[in-house]
Design a protein around this motif. Sequence first.
Motif, PDB file in Angstrom:
ATOM      1  N   ALA A  18       0.842  -1.206   0.000  1.00  0.00           N
ATOM      2  CA  ALA A  18       0.000   0.000   0.000  1.00  0.00           C
ATOM      3  C   ALA A  18       0.873   1.250   0.000  1.00  0.00           C
ATOM      4  N   ALA A  19       1.939   1.242   0.778  1.00  0.00           N
ATOM      5  CA  ALA A  19       2.837   2.399   0.844  1.00  0.00           C
ATOM      6  C   ALA A  19       3.558   2.619  -0.481  1.00  0.00           C
ATOM      7  N   VAL A  20       4.010   1.551  -1.119  1.00  0.00           N
ATOM      8  CA  VAL A  20       4.700   1.672  -2.408  1.00  0.00           C
ATOM      9  C   VAL A  20       3.761   2.240  -3.468  1.00  0.00           C
ATOM     10  N   LEU A  21       2.568   1.686  -3.577  1.00  0.00           N
ATOM     11  CA  LEU A  21       1.608   2.176  -4.570  1.00  0.00           C
ATOM     12  C   LEU A  21       1.227   3.626  -4.285  1.00  0.00           C
ATOM     13  N   THR A  22       1.001   3.947  -3.027  1.00  0.00           N
ATOM     14  CA  THR A  22       0.654   5.320  -2.655  1.00  0.00           C
ATOM     15  C   THR A  22       1.771   6.282  -3.048  1.00  0.00           C
ATOM     16  N   ARG A  23       3.005   5.884  -2.795  1.00  0.00           N
ATOM     17  CA  ARG A  23       4.148   6.748  -3.146  1.00  0.00           C
ATOM     18  C   ARG A  23       4.245   6.945  -4.659  1.00  0.00           C
ATOM     19  N   TYR A  24       4.047   5.888  -5.442  1.00  0.00           N
ATOM     20  CA  TYR A  24       4.048   6.018  -6.900  1.00  0.00           C
ATOM     21  C   TYR A  24       2.972   7.012  -7.349  1.00  0.00           C
ATOM     22  N   LEU A  25       1.788   6.865  -6.801  1.00  0.00           N
ATOM     23  CA  LEU A  25       0.687   7.753  -7.173  1.00  0.00           C
ATOM     24  C   LEU A  25       0.989   9.198  -6.777  1.00  0.00           C
ATOM     25  N   GLU A  26       1.501   9.400  -5.568  1.00  0.00           N
ATOM     26  CA  GLU A  26       1.837  10.748  -5.113  1.00  0.00           C
ATOM     27  C   GLU A  26       2.882  11.397  -6.013  1.00  0.00           C
ATOM     28  N   THR A  27       3.907  10.652  -6.360  1.00  0.00           N
ATOM     29  CA  THR A  27       4.965  11.171  -7.225  1.00  0.00           C
ATOM     30  C   THR A  27       4.413  11.558  -8.593  1.00  0.00           C
ATOM     31  N   TRP A  28       3.580  10.702  -9.150  1.00  0.00           N
ATOM     32  CA  TRP A  28       2.997  10.968 -10.466  1.00  0.00           C
ATOM     33  C   TRP A  28       2.107  12.207 -10.433  1.00  0.00           C
ATOM     34  N   MET A  29       1.243  12.299  -9.428  1.00  0.00           N
ATOM     35  CA  MET A  29       0.314  13.428  -9.322  1.00  0.00           C
ATOM     36  C   MET A  29       1.054  14.744  -9.074  1.00  0.00           C
ATOM     37  N   GLN A  30       2.011  14.726  -8.165  1.00  0.00           N
ATOM     38  CA  GLN A  30       2.749  15.942  -7.847  1.00  0.00           C
ATOM     39  C   GLN A  30       3.569  16.428  -9.040  1.00  0.00           C
ATOM     40  N   GLY A  31       4.102  15.500  -9.813  1.00  0.00           N
ATOM     41  CA  GLY A  31       4.876  15.857 -10.999  1.00  0.00           C
ATOM     42  C   GLY A  31       4.038  16.507 -12.085  1.00  0.00           C
ATOM     43  N   ARG A  32       2.741  16.354 -12.002  1.00  0.00           N
ATOM     44  CA  ARG A  32       1.829  16.922 -12.997  1.00  0.00           C
ATOM     45  C   ARG A  32       0.930  18.009 -12.401  1.00  0.00           C
TER      46      ARG A  32
END
Length: 64
Positions: A18-32
Amino acid sequence: MRWKGLKIAVVEDDTVHAAVLTRYLETWMQGRNVAFCIRKFPDAAAFLFEWEQDQAWNALFFDI
């Protein structure tokens, strides 16, 4: 006032996954520069309880 960003649910019983997926999503969203809110749920029952209260989710990630 209603939330204007993306509302994302991560349903995963393994806290590391859950933490890994959440971090991927956060990184993607923040980058955009996308406004988002991610909620983690330990199982489908917990998510469904929340779903009954508010069905305004943009994306659901389930561990199947």
